[in-house]
Design a protein around this motif. Structure first.
Motif, PDB file in Angstrom:
ATOM      1  N   MET A 167      -6.329  -5.312  -6.856  1.00  0.00           N
ATOM      2  CA  MET A 167      -7.205  -4.488  -7.700  1.00  0.00           C
ATOM      3  C   MET A 167      -8.565  -5.064  -7.952  1.00  0.00           C
ATOM      4  O   MET A 167      -8.869  -6.339  -7.877  1.00  0.00           O
ATOM      5  N   PRO A 168      -9.748  -4.330  -7.903  1.00  0.00           N
ATOM      6  CA  PRO A 168     -11.195  -4.697  -7.764  1.00  0.00           C
ATOM      7  C   PRO A 168     -11.459  -5.686  -8.975  1.00  0.00           C
ATOM      8  O   PRO A 168     -12.390  -6.283  -8.961  1.00  0.00           O
ATOM      9  N   SER A 197       1.761  -4.168  -3.507  1.00  0.00           N
ATOM     10  CA  SER A 197       0.502  -3.646  -3.998  1.00  0.00           C
ATOM     11  C   SER A 197       0.436  -3.843  -5.334  1.00  0.00           C
ATOM     12  O   SER A 197       1.355  -4.028  -6.237  1.00  0.00           O
ATOM     13  N   ARG A 198      -1.010  -3.914  -5.808  1.00  0.00           N
ATOM     14  CA  ARG A 198      -1.323  -4.180  -7.279  1.00  0.00           C
ATOM     15  C   ARG A 198      -2.051  -2.661  -7.559  1.00  0.00           C
ATOM     16  O   ARG A 198      -2.260  -2.288  -8.696  1.00  0.00           O
ATOM     17  N   THR A 199      -2.370  -1.787  -6.788  1.00  0.00           N
ATOM     18  CA  THR A 199      -3.117  -0.513  -6.875  1.00  0.00           C
ATOM     19  C   THR A 199      -2.169   0.736  -6.686  1.00  0.00           C
ATOM     20  O   THR A 199      -2.628   1.647  -7.092  1.00  0.00           O
ATOM     21  N   HIS A 200      -0.964   0.611  -6.138  1.00  0.00           N
ATOM     22  CA  HIS A 200       0.049   1.555  -6.016  1.00  0.00           C
ATOM     23  C   HIS A 200       0.409   2.302  -7.377  1.00  0.00           C
ATOM     24  O   HIS A 200       0.441   1.546  -8.362  1.00  0.00           O
ATOM     25  N   PRO A 201       0.349   3.589  -7.494  1.00  0.00           N
ATOM     26  CA  PRO A 201       0.660   4.464  -8.873  1.00  0.00           C
ATOM     27  C   PRO A 201       1.950   3.972  -9.313  1.00  0.00           C
ATOM     28  O   PRO A 201       2.482   4.110 -10.514  1.00  0.00           O
ATOM     29  N   GLY A 202       2.982   3.738  -8.217  1.00  0.00           N
ATOM     30  CA  GLY A 202       4.353   3.432  -8.691  1.00  0.00           C
ATOM     31  C   GLY A 202       4.268   2.288  -9.555  1.00  0.00           C
ATOM     32  O   GLY A 202       5.345   1.941 -10.623  1.00  0.00           O
ATOM     33  N   ARG A 227      -3.910   7.540 -10.405  1.00  0.00           N
ATOM     34  CA  ARG A 227      -4.401   5.970 -10.757  1.00  0.00           C
ATOM     35  C   ARG A 227      -5.561   6.030  -9.846  1.00  0.00           C
ATOM     36  O   ARG A 227      -5.619   6.076  -8.531  1.00  0.00           O
ATOM     37  N   GLU A 228      -6.779   5.465 -10.561  1.00  0.00           N
ATOM     38  CA  GLU A 228      -7.860   4.713  -9.751  1.00  0.00           C
ATOM     39  C   GLU A 228      -7.837   3.139 -10.219  1.00  0.00           C
ATOM     40  O   GLU A 228      -8.306   3.060 -11.290  1.00  0.00           O
ATOM     41  N   ALA A 229      -7.237   2.384  -9.467  1.00  0.00           N
ATOM     42  CA  ALA A 229      -6.678   0.912  -9.893  1.00  0.00           C
ATOM     43  C   ALA A 229      -7.811   0.161 -10.503  1.00  0.00           C
ATOM     44  O   ALA A 229      -9.000   0.139  -9.936  1.00  0.00           O
ATOM     45  N   GLY A 230      -7.498  -0.423 -11.658  1.00  0.00           N
ATOM     46  CA  GLY A 230      -8.604  -1.249 -12.236  1.00  0.00           C
ATOM     47  C   GLY A 230      -9.706  -0.562 -13.266  1.00  0.00           C
ATOM     48  O   GLY A 230     -10.328  -1.170 -13.981  1.00  0.00           O
TER      49      GLY A 230
END
Length: 383
Positions: A167-168, A197-202, A227-230
């Motif tokens: 995640m950014p 992953s930390r960004t996956h929608p799951g 999701r647009e992570a972060g």
């Protein structure tokens, strides 16, 4: 030596979970190979391992023929009758050919095969354990980092968190404990490769399952996640029971449930919307927190044109188009957003339709739950 070997195999089966039959099969193959190599024999042989007696024997397999051409692989009928008078031409006779120093050879072969098979079996056990965790959340500790991956200790194995899956908005330090989503488990000669992953929608979906009992027990269903992570996410939920409020269940009392997830994702904003099989309702809900005047649906193209009040246009589109983009991902429908005045100019709606829609919106605004609307509010839009 044989008794000690069997004891070692029993220990490995009990302590390491390695099937003793697999070790026995591997040992037999290794002993056959060692026998042929050390005694330069091309004869078909079988190794008999008797655990109860604690013994091993090598038996050559010879075919009974009328005229012997190869003494290593053939036996005359006359010789065979000395062993058993019932043998006939074409039968296969087993003759023990165990060398005197076979114990030393067996010990070397056993050490090699047991070491190899223990490694293979341990890798297989770990792989089987973690393959069932694909698409699931696991807790881990950051062990180390290099230019490509962050290595997360999951207990028995190190998982790889690629830089692209970080995640950014997060910074990572060695020894940090983090929740990760297992995206892929691969088997390799060096052991299982696990990617997280930390960004996956799951990850978002699993976090809601952990925090919302109604989702965990199936009373409320997560239909879709965008999701647009972060930064921002949208999640659509549905309950078959009309008495259950799926959005309220996810938000929790005073927003406690969703806030726990927001904290885990370091402040990522989350819109929770109600799913509907009606694309008009679903797309309208997905564009939250903006309000919608009208939704025109093109079933063939799976596209919608959404008309919003002029003052809500920027809210509906969102920063850099984010709100509209996430709504399209969430619903699976293309979404084209137009302001009310633009729609009137193009003849999409009449003055009367606009007035009626606005009246409905005013009533709907008055009935909004404060806690629910607060969770969907983008503070940056009101600065």
């Amino acid at each position: 030596m044989n008794r000690e070997l069997f004891d070692a195999m029993n220990y490995l089966e009990k302590e390491k979970g390695i099937n003793k039959d697999i070790l026995m099969e591997a040992l037999e193959a290794a002993l056959i190979s060692a026998y042929k190599k050390n005694f330069k024999s091309a004869t078909n042989v079988r190794v008999d391992i008797n655990e109860e007696a604690g013994s091993m024997g090598v038996f050559a397999q010879k075919e009974i023929v009328e005229e012997v051409v190869d003494h290593q692989q053939q036996m005359s009928l006359e010789e065979a009758h000395h062993i058993n008078p019932s043998y006939e031409v074409g039968d296969v006779v087993e003759v023990e050919v165990t060398p005197k120093d076979f114990g030393r050879i067996a010990a070397q072969a056993a050490k090699q095969v047991v070491t190899q098979r223990v490694r293979e079996a341990e890798r297989g056990i770990i792989f089987n354990e973690y393959i069932d965790r694909e698409d699931d959340i696991m807790n881990g500790t950051i062990q180390r980092m290099d230019g490509r991956f962050i290595y997360v200790n999951l207990g028995k194995v190190e998982a790889k968190l690629p830089e692209s899956e970080c995640m950014p908005t997060e910074t990572y330090q060695v020894h940090d404990r983090i929740k990760v989503y297992v995206t892929k488990v691969e088997n390799s000669n060096k052991g299982p490769n696990i990617f997280v992953s930390r960004t996956h929608p799951g990850l978002l979906k699993r976090l809601f399952e952990m925090e919302v009992p109604e989702i965990f027990d199936g009373t409320v269903e997560v239909k879709s996640v965008a999701r647009e992570a972060g930064d921002r996410s949208k999640i659509s939920v549905h309950a078959e029971d009309p008495e259950i409020d799926p959005v309220g269940s996810c938000v929790g009392q005073k927003g406690q449930r969703v806030q726990t997830i927001v904290d885990e994702l370091k402040g990522e904003k989350i819109d929770i919307v109600e799913w509907s099989e009606d694309p008009v309702v679903y797309v309208s809900n997905a564009l939250s927190p903006s309000k919608v005047v009208k939704v025109l649906v093109d079933e063939e193209e799976k596209a919608t044109t959404v008309i919003v009040p002029d003052y809500q246009l920027s809210l509906a589109i969102g920063k850099r188009g984010q709100n509209a983009r996430l709504a399209a991902k969430l619903t699976g429908w293309k979404i084209d957003i137009k302001s009310e005045s633009e729609a009137r100019e193009e003849g999409m709606i009449s003055e009367e339709q606009a007035d009626e829609s606005l009246e409905g919106l005013e009533y709907e605004d008055d009935s909004l739950d404060f806690e629910e609307s607060y969770e969907n509010m983008d503070e940056d839009l009101f600065k």
